[in-house]
Structure formats: structure tokens, C-alpha cells
Write an enzyme that holds these catalytic residues in place. Structure first.
Site, mmCIF file in Angstrom:
data_model
loop_
_atom_site.group_PDB
_atom_site.id
_atom_site.type_symbol
_atom_site.label_atom_id
_atom_site.label_comp_id
_atom_site.label_asym_id
_atom_site.label_seq_id
_atom_site.Cartn_x
_atom_site.Cartn_y
_atom_site.Cartn_z
ATOM 1 N N GLY A 138 0.780 -1.237 0.000
ATOM 2 C CA GLY A 138 0.000 0.000 0.000
ATOM 3 C C GLY A 138 0.802 1.272 0.000
ATOM 4 O O GLY A 138 0.213 2.360 0.059
ATOM 5 N N ASP B 62 3.851 -3.118 3.522
ATOM 6 C CA ASP B 62 4.792 -2.879 2.427
ATOM 7 C C ASP B 62 6.175 -3.238 2.933
ATOM 8 O O ASP B 62 6.345 -3.674 4.085
ATOM 9 C CB ASP B 62 4.726 -1.419 1.953
ATOM 10 C CG ASP B 62 5.045 -1.296 0.459
ATOM 11 O OD1 ASP B 62 6.063 -1.892 0.022
ATOM 12 O OD2 ASP B 62 4.299 -0.621 -0.261
ATOM 13 N N ASP C 203 7.472 -8.843 3.422
ATOM 14 C CA ASP C 203 8.088 -9.254 2.159
ATOM 15 C C ASP C 203 7.119 -10.265 1.577
ATOM 16 O O ASP C 203 7.078 -11.423 1.999
ATOM 17 C CB ASP C 203 9.457 -9.897 2.396
ATOM 18 C CG ASP C 203 10.119 -10.371 1.101
ATOM 19 O OD1 ASP C 203 9.411 -10.477 0.077
ATOM 20 O OD2 ASP C 203 11.328 -10.657 1.119
ATOM 21 N N HIS D 156 1.470 -6.433 -11.239
ATOM 22 C CA HIS D 156 2.079 -6.091 -12.529
ATOM 23 C C HIS D 156 3.576 -5.805 -12.420
ATOM 24 O O HIS D 156 4.254 -5.694 -13.441
ATOM 25 C CB HIS D 156 1.332 -4.934 -13.191
ATOM 26 C CG HIS D 156 1.506 -3.592 -12.539
ATOM 27 N ND1 HIS D 156 0.912 -2.449 -13.034
ATOM 28 C CD2 HIS D 156 2.184 -3.189 -11.422
ATOM 29 C CE1 HIS D 156 1.224 -1.418 -12.284
ATOM 30 N NE2 HIS D 156 1.994 -1.834 -11.307
#
Length: 449
Positions: free
Chosen positions: A261, A283, A314, A334
Site C-alpha cells: 500500500g 509494504d 516481504d 504487474h
């Protein structure tokens, strides 16, 4: 359908979609401002623009289709091979020309601007006129330039993140693009799908960087890392990423885990709009402290009220926090090749309870052949564009393909098709629930199979 019939259909689509788009602007209570004026409009930072963007994807697709259809091929090829837009815009962004012109609302002469940015006046004139021809800046009188609506929006000190987004696109992405051919011809990088062998990393190694990927490069370049974080805010506005605040029934849930985030690009406005939600932002460890500081400065009430939590992760080696109603990932998968993306989805599945939902919010590559598009429509409710447009809206969905190539250039990764998302989910033991059409982007909802 004959070509003449195509022309008439495209004209009709342009007319109808333009009227819908204009009505969306007027719904805010004001008319569409002229491009020549350096003004902002409420819709510039609106978060509920699905209807506008749905109209624009038809309008953009139809305009490009009609222009290409009616143009001699040589004219089209020339425009696409000699287009200097990004080169010119980089000069304006790096020299912060919009910031300079903001101090001169009536315009600044090329002579004075040239002295400030230290670019020869003659060359600067060529650059500024090239940009003004594309509606970035306006020439108010001979050799006198001022901001307009577009340049006004990329002043570096604005909170919209568009300056940082432009800087990232014009530096990391475009520089990697100039190296795409060479990296594909490289015996090691060409056939590889590892992040360390992306076109950007191929270039970075030539410059002496010895790390394994873009995220490592960002850690070694703190100024660009900070720019990256702010650029994610710009992504929210530029792609309508905050449409999700209005399109999904968040009020029916109590807890959200925002995986990857960053500083809370989605989570902070989500927390403001739905104060009943308990939000956990996860994150990388090096990002988490920055996120904590960001919330302490911008929304300390959420932290004080125990509504916002910050947990390092992680996601290639560990699962997110367990037991949340919703696990949300925006523009995460992505960044990773299929093998790593599968690991990430598998790890999220481990944390989910029977009532949990996984929300994957990303650009989605849709079929270019109408037969496959009709199959998606029948089975998953994803409608192809109306004929004679390309089934994926063509230029109306060009940003999805810009992002797809951007992921290739930087991470050796990609934007995915519905089939590829379903494969990730099925392999992780998840089942498809719903496709949420956010116009520019898509969100796929999954539950435990």
C-alpha cells in the site's frame, strides 16, 4: 459493414460519448474551462469519475480510429515515428517550467525564461512551441508563454502527485524504452524474464549499478525513491484509481489489508470516507517507516483511534496479517513475473478466512479479437467495445498498454489478461466472484474456492 458505414458509426460514437463526458463535467456545477486558462476544476481531483472515464474511453477510441481510417498511411506513420512529445516534456518538467510560469500569469518572454532555465532562446522556443501545439503551455503573444490547464496541473509543489508521476515516466520509463531494442538483442537479457534483466536494469548496469532490480535501484537513489512514492499518488488521479472508493461496497466490511500500500495512496482516502474500517497497510520494511511518518503528518486521528496499522512484509516470503475481511492489492502484481506473482497470491490465500475476499485492482489487457471478447462478456460480464471500435477500445485503453510496456521496461513484468489473473487465482485455491469495471482499470474479486 462498409467503410462509409464505419465512418458514420464512428461519428455517432464521438458525438454521443462527447455529450456524456461534457455532462459529467457540468454535473459538478461548472462548465468545462478552456484549455488556454491556467485553472483547476473540481473534476481534476474528483474520486468518482467512472462515468466520465467510460465516456472518454469510447471518445478517445473513436477519434483515433476515425482519424487513422481517414488518413493516408504515410501521414499516420510519420506522426508515430517522429513524435517528440516525451523529449520536449522532459525539458519542461526537469526545469520546472510550470513553476516558473506560475509566477508570471500574464506570460513570460522566451528571453527571460531562457536565462532562468539556461537553455538557448532559439532552442527553447522550438521546445515551447512544440509543447504548446499539444496543449501544454500557451503562447499568449509572439515569444511569450504562460501556463494553461495542463501545465498548471504539473507544478512540482501541488499535492496531486502529477509532477512526480511525469518525472518518473519521463526519466526511468522513457530512458528504459530507449534501451529496449538493445536489451532484447542482448544474449543474456533478451530471453530472460527475471527482474534483474529488464531493459532498465540492463541500462543501469552500464551505468555501474550492481543491484538486482528496480526496487534495489530505488533504495540506492533516495531522491528517486521519494519521487516514486509521490508518483503513486499521481497514479490515483491520472488513472481514476480512486474510483474504487465509490464503486465497491466497503460499508459491508470491517477490516482491510492494503498489501503493497506504499504511503496509503488508497488507504488514507478510504479511511477518511469509511471511518468504521480497520486498515492495515503492509509494504517493504524500508517503506513502512515512511508510511508511518506520512500518516502522522496527514491523518494522525486514524492512528490515534487505532484505525490504521502499519506492518512490514516481504510478500514473496511471508503471508499478510491473518483474518481480514478484504485483502486489497492495487498495481502490485504487474511489478512481478508470473512465477513471483503466483507466490504473492499463494501467500495472500494463506491469510484468508472463509469470509475473506481478495481484491486485485490493476490494468487489465482485454482481447483484440471480438470472438474472445464475446466469450469474456458471456462468461464474466466484461463487455467489448461497440463496433466498429477495436474490441479493447483501441486508443481508449491505450494507457493499459502504456503500463504494460512500462512494466516490461522496468521489471520484465506485464499487465495481465483476465485468463492470466484467473490462472493465478485458481492455482492458489481461489474462485472468481466478480469483475468491477472502473473504466480505466479493473478490479477482480476472489474468494476461497
Amino acid at each position: 459493414m462498409s467503410t462509409n458505414a464505419d465512418v458514420e458509426s464512428l461519428i455517432s460514437l464521438i458525438s454521443s460519448s462527447a455529450r456524456v463526458a461534457a455532462a459529467e463535467w457540468q454535473r459538478t456545477g461548472t462548465d468545462v474551462p478552456p484549455l488556454s486558462e491556467a485553472v483547476t476544476h473540481p473534476i481534476d481531483t474528483a474520486t468518482d469519475v467512472v462515468a466520465l472515464q467510460q465516456a472518454l474511453r469510447t471518445l478517445e477510441g473513436a477519434c483515433e480510429h476515425l482519424t487513422t481510417l481517414l488518413s493516408p498511411p504515410g501521414s499516420v506513420i510519420f506522426r508515430r515515428t517522429f513524435n517528440p512529445d516525451t523529449h520536449l516534456l522532459r525539458i519542461a518538467v526537469e526545469h520546472k517550467v510550470p513553476d516558473i510560469l506560475a509566477k508570471h500569469p500574464n506570460g513570460l518572454s522566451l528571453t527571460e525564461l531562457s536565462k532562468i532555465v539556461n537553455v538557448p532562446e532559439l532552442k527553447l522556443g522550438q521546445i515551447m512551441r512544440g509543447l504548446a501545439t499539444r496543449h501544454v503551455f500557451v503562447e499568449v503573444n509572439t515569444d511569450i508563454f504562460a501556463n494553461n490547464r495542463l501545465s498548471h496541473s504539473i507544478r512540482s509543489y501541488l499535492p496531486n502527485g502529477l509532477y512526480a508521476l511525469a518525472s518518473r515516466g519521463l526519466n526511468e520509463t522513457q530512458s528504459a524504452g530507449s534501451n529496449l531494442y538493445e536489451s532484447l538483442c542482448d544474449e543474456s537479457c533478451g530471453p530472460s524474464f527475471e527482474a534483474k534483466d529488464s531493459p532498465f536494469m540492463h541500462m543501469a548496469r552500464k551505468d555501474g549499478f550492481e543491484g538486482n532490480g528496480v526496487f534495489g535501484w530505488l533504495e540506492a537513489n533516495p531522491a528517486r525513491r521519494e519521487n516514486y512514492a509521490i508518483a503513486m499518488i499521481g497514479m490515483g488521479y491520472s488513472c481514476g484509481g480512486l474510483n474504487v472508493l465509490h464503486a465497491f461496497p466497503w460499508q459491508n466490511y470491517t477490516s482491510v489489508c492494503d498489501i503493497g500500500g506504499s504511503v496509503g495512496t488508497v488507504s488514507m482516502p478510504l479511511a477518511r470516507k469509511y471511518p468504521h474500517l480497520r486498515i492495515t497497510i503492509q509494504d517493504r520494511e524500508e517503506v513502512t517507516q515512511h508510511t508511518i511518518d506520512h500518516w502522522a503528518s496527514n491523518y494522525p486521528e486514524a492512528v490515534a483511534e487505532n484505525r490504521a496499522h502499519f506492518v512490514p512484509i516481504d510478500f514473496l516470503t511471508g503471508a499478510p496479517v491473518e483474518g481480514c475481511d478484504l485483502y486489497y492489492m492495487r498495481f502490485i502484481l504487474h511489478d512481478w513475473p508470473q512465477s513471483d506473482a503466483q507466490i504473492i497470491v499463494n501467500n495472500v490465500r494463506k491469510a484468508m478466512s472463509p469470509k475473506s475476499r481478495l481484491l486485485i485492482h490493476d490494468y487489465m489487457i482485454t482481447p483484440l479479437d471480438r470472438k474472445s471478447g464475446l466469450v469474456e462478456a458471456r462468461e464474466h460480464g466484461i463487455e467489448p467495445a461497440p463496433e466498429p471500435l477495436l474490441p479493447n477500445y483501441g486508443a481508449g485503453r491505450a494507457r493499459a498498454h502504456c503500463m504494460d510496456i512500462g512494466m516490461l521496461l522496468q521489471y520484465n513484468a506485464k499487465e495481465r489478461s483476465l485468463t492470466e489473473f484467473l490462472e493465478l487465482a485458481t492455482n492458489a485455491g481461489l474462485k472468481f466472484e466478480k469483475h468491477w469495471d472502473l473504466a480505466e482499470t479493473s478490479m477482480l474479486e476472489f474468494s476461497i474456492a
